[in-house]
Scaffold this active site. Structure first.
Site, PDB file in Angstrom:
ATOM      1  N   CYS A 165      33.567  45.729  44.858  1.00 24.13           N
ATOM      2  CA  CYS A 165      32.829  44.496  45.141  1.00 24.13           C
ATOM      3  C   CYS A 165      33.146  43.344  44.204  1.00 24.13           C
ATOM      4  O   CYS A 165      32.658  42.231  44.404  1.00 24.13           O
ATOM      5  CB  CYS A 165      31.328  44.772  45.110  1.00 24.13           C
ATOM      6  SG  CYS A 165      30.695  45.243  43.473  1.00 24.13           S
ATOM      7  N   GLN A 191      32.381  43.149  35.659  1.00 24.78           N
ATOM      8  CA  GLN A 191      32.122  42.705  37.024  1.00 24.78           C
ATOM      9  C   GLN A 191      30.712  43.086  37.458  1.00 24.78           C
ATOM     10  O   GLN A 191      29.996  42.274  38.058  1.00 24.78           O
ATOM     11  CB  GLN A 191      33.133  43.330  37.986  1.00 24.78           C
ATOM     12  CG  GLN A 191      34.511  42.711  37.946  1.00 24.78           C
ATOM     13  CD  GLN A 191      35.426  43.272  39.022  1.00 24.78           C
ATOM     14  OE1 GLN A 191      35.234  44.389  39.501  1.00 24.78           O
ATOM     15  NE2 GLN A 191      36.427  42.495  39.413  1.00 24.78           N
ATOM     16  N   CYS A 344      53.966  36.571  41.217  1.00 27.94           N
ATOM     17  CA  CYS A 344      53.325  37.146  42.403  1.00 27.94           C
ATOM     18  C   CYS A 344      53.370  36.164  43.569  1.00 27.94           C
ATOM     19  O   CYS A 344      53.611  36.554  44.723  1.00 27.94           O
ATOM     20  CB  CYS A 344      51.881  37.541  42.096  1.00 27.94           C
ATOM     21  SG  CYS A 344      51.726  39.041  41.099  1.00 27.94           S
TER      22      CYS A 344
END
Length: 366
Positions: A165, A191, A344
């Site tokens: 999440c 987090q 990336c």
């Protein structure tokens, strides 16, 4: 003399991609330390990335450089013993076993909430946005969430599971906009703490937990940008677990980065400095693991969106480095982070990496 030999050998490869050492183009490599050539030859992509962190070379357009290198498949012609060793270890050992579950949480996602707050949108969504009809990162991330939740056909009162999440932004959005209850799990303590604060007062439960240990039942399941940490030895377990947790009439949406061929390891530099034990799945690896447990309703490929998302994150953090504590994020860290985001972006632009959304239903669903 040896360095000149290495330089000539590397330049032959780089010429195929239109790249030069000390050239005049933005994507050319500007050499600051002549030992760079030996470092690349002996250490491959790991040495290349570490040399950038150490200031041995610079490039005005890292994303374009990476895109050109991958389009010319230079990564296949310049390899190293480190890369081969990682591939072998990935085949033999389960690098994402239960004991290793929290490694990436501790090493990456716990880096610092202040860093991610400076880089991400207000909901702190750390995955590819959807830029269709969006001009800002905030709107693009909301677009992505609506895309996911509309596919899941959410109705008020449903109970959702958010596997991975993050900082709770998706759970918060689902609870506020769709009237649902959400259980979110993460392997990052930082987090979890911020997610609980973000979702305070909402029907959202945030748990610091491995997905394999869950024991409840949910109407819908979604997972955004977490599958990259599951590992090929656990793909079957992952889908078996999701099947077990999903109600008979439920739907499951998987949002993940995908690769163009099966892999058992990741780039050595990314593994050491950004996402330890991470692994990008191929389409065949996903389908083989999924098919015993789910039927495929839709496979959606987001083309171009992650390149733009990464550049937005890069622009955000470059504007905020001066506001962050320098002792916590020194110059070498900043160069590492810049290299991470821009290389990336180039990898997605080259279609070396993809972004997929799979909408799945349980076998036997009416």
């Amino acid at each position: 003399m040896l360095e000149r030999h290495f330089q000539k050998q590397l330049q032959k490869h780089l010429s195929k991609a239109g790249i030069s050492f000390n050239g005049s183009h933005p994507h050319d490599i500007q050499v600051k330390n002549d030992q760079l050539y030996h470092r690349i030859i002996t250490q491959g992509s790991l040495g290349f990335g570490e040399a950038y962190m150490d200031g041995w070379w610079d490039c005005a357009s890292l994303d374009t450089l990476t895109c050109k290198l991958l389009q010319a498949r230079i990564n296949k012609t310049i390899t190293s013993p480190i890369l081969m060793l990682d591939a072998v270890l990935g085949r033999i050992f389960n690098l994402q076993s239960g004991k290793r579950t929290y490694t990436v949480g501790n090493n990456h996602y716990n880096t610092g909430n202040d860093l991610f707050q400076a880089m991400l949108d207000p909901l702190m969504l750390y995955s590819c946005a959807s830029w269709n009809n969006a001009d800002t990162l905030q709107q693009a991330q909301k677009n992505k969430l609506r895309l996911i939740f509309d596919k899941l056909q959410l109705k008020p009162g449903m109970h959702l599971l958010d596997i991975g999440c993050g900082w709770g932004g998706a759970a918060k959005f689902a609870a506020e906009e769709y009237g649902v209850e959400v259980t979110g799990i993460t392997i990052s303590s930082e987090q979890a703490d911020l997610a609980k604060h973000m979702c305070k007062g909402l029907p959202v439960s945030i748990q610091l937990q491995d997905y394999r240990t869950l024991e409840s039942r949910f109407d819908r399941i979604y997972s955004i940008g977490m599958f990259e940490h599951v590992g090929h030895k656990n793909y079957s377990t992952y889908f078996q677990t999701a099947n077990r947790l999903l109600a008979p009439r439920g739907l499951f949406l998987l949002h993940t980065i995908g690769g163009n061929q099966p892999a058992t390891s990741t780039d050595p530099w990314i593994s050491r400095y950004i996402f330890p034990n991470s692994m990008i799945p191929s389409a065949s690896q996903v389908t083989i693991a999924m098919e015993p447990y789910f039927l495929l309703n839709n496979w959606h490929i987001l083309i171009g969106d992650y390149d733009r998302t990464l550049l937005a994150w890069h622009n955000n953090i470059e504007q905020h480095w001066h506001t962050l504590p320098q002792h916590k994020y020194p110059q070498r860290f900043q160069r590492m982070w810049r290299y991470y985001l821009l290389t990336c972006a180039g990898a997605f632009r080259a279609r070396h990496l993809q972004v997929w959304q799979l909408l799945l239903e349980k076998r036997g669903r009416p």
